[in-house]
Enzyme design. Structure first.
Site, PDB file in Angstrom:
ATOM      1  N   PHE A   1       4.799   0.035  -5.317  1.00 49.18           N
ATOM      2  CA  PHE A   1       5.581  -1.099  -4.823  1.00 49.18           C
ATOM      3  C   PHE A   1       6.387  -1.725  -5.960  1.00 49.18           C
ATOM      4  O   PHE A   1       7.566  -2.051  -5.813  1.00 49.18           O
ATOM      5  CB  PHE A   1       4.620  -2.127  -4.212  1.00 49.18           C
ATOM      6  CG  PHE A   1       5.258  -3.429  -3.831  1.00 49.18           C
ATOM      7  CD1 PHE A   1       5.971  -3.557  -2.646  1.00 49.18           C
ATOM      8  CD2 PHE A   1       5.140  -4.545  -4.648  1.00 49.18           C
ATOM      9  CE1 PHE A   1       6.553  -4.763  -2.297  1.00 49.18           C
ATOM     10  CE2 PHE A   1       5.715  -5.747  -4.311  1.00 49.18           C
ATOM     11  CZ  PHE A   1       6.425  -5.855  -3.122  1.00 49.18           C
TER      12      PHE A   1
ATOM     13  N   ASP B   1      -0.090 -12.911  -1.652  1.00 51.67           N
ATOM     14  CA  ASP B   1       0.921 -13.326  -0.675  1.00 51.67           C
ATOM     15  C   ASP B   1       1.624 -14.585  -1.188  1.00 51.67           C
ATOM     16  O   ASP B   1       0.975 -15.598  -1.440  1.00 51.67           O
ATOM     17  CB  ASP B   1       0.243 -13.615   0.669  1.00 51.67           C
ATOM     18  CG  ASP B   1       1.239 -13.731   1.816  1.00 51.67           C
ATOM     19  OD1 ASP B   1       2.371 -14.221   1.573  1.00 51.67           O
ATOM     20  OD2 ASP B   1       0.897 -13.351   2.948  1.00 51.67           O
TER      21      ASP B   1
END
EC number: 2.1.1.33
Length: 239
Positions: A219, A144
């Protein structure tokens, strides 16, 4: 020498004085397949958190190089790497149970015996369960990025964390990171370059091309189509 890279407050042992987590628990709903995997395959491949150091030869039933992956998501890349390198052992840590269930399901489908998984905070696992000088590689792919400046302190790659990783790597072991957020890549480079005992494996002293050993995620493929970059960093423990 004073290290100017901003870090959360840590004590002299590298433990946070106030726990700043680098993740948000988004457990989500388990699919039936994930629930089945957690119930049936966790007893074989799952490792419960404890305050006892792991014995990797006992855990895997053999002596082999160990790679630790932090935050494996749904586990597709981790399973692919474990399948491609049967001579190595892999331990994956992920805080979200749907991802753990998905990884267990895929690993069972592939018949892997060289993969174990945990569902816990990786920093606590590193402190409590990973012996010093025991890992051939630590992988941290697409953590993240905590885009907002006021949240930057939540980024997992900070000086105390990188020092902790170094202590768990064998001499010659590699810390491999990847991110698709350029400011985070720059932050990683600044942090890692500030620490004595790491050597940047980049010929240009910044980023390395994606090694063939790291699978391209769906992704990441989507990002490439949209023109997004990905930055890989590899640092070797030298002392």
């Amino acid at each position: 020498m004073k290290n100017d890279v901003i870090s959360p407050e840590f004590d002299e042992n590298g433990r946070p004085l106030r726990r700043i987590r680098s993740f948000v628990r988004r457990q989500g709903r388990l699919t039936k397949g994930q629930e089945h995997a957690l119930e049936n395959y966790w007893p074989v491949m799952g490792v419960e958190f404890s305050e006892d150091m792991l014995d990797f030869p006992a855990l895997f039933g053999r002596e082999a190089p160990v790679t630790l992956e932090i935050g494996f998501g749904m586990g597709a890349s981790l399973v692919a790497m474990a399948k491609d390198r049967p001579e190595q052992d892999f331990l994956g840590i992920e805080v979200h149970s749907p991802g753990v269930g998905a990884c267990l399901s895929s690993a069972h489908e592939e018949g892997l015996s060289n993969l174990r998984v945990m569902c816990h905070d990786a920093v606590e696992v590193l402190h409590k369960m990973i012996p010093d000088n025991s890992l051939r590689m630590v992988q941290l792919f697409f953590p993240d990025p905590w885009h907002k400046a006021r949240h930057n302190k939540r980024r997992i790659v900070q000086v105390p964390f990188a020092e902790l990783v170094k202590s768990k790597l064998q001499l010659g072991g590699i810390f491999h990171m990847a991110t698709d957020w350029e400011p985070y890549a720059e932050h990683m480079l600044e942090v890692m370059s500030s620490i004595d005992g790491y050597k940047n494996l980049s010929e240009s002293n910044d980023y390395v091309p994606r090694p063939a050993s790291r699978p391209v995620t769906k992704f990441e493929q989507r990002g490439h189509r949209l023109g997004h970059g990905v930055w890989d960093l590899m640092f070797e423990r030298m002392k």
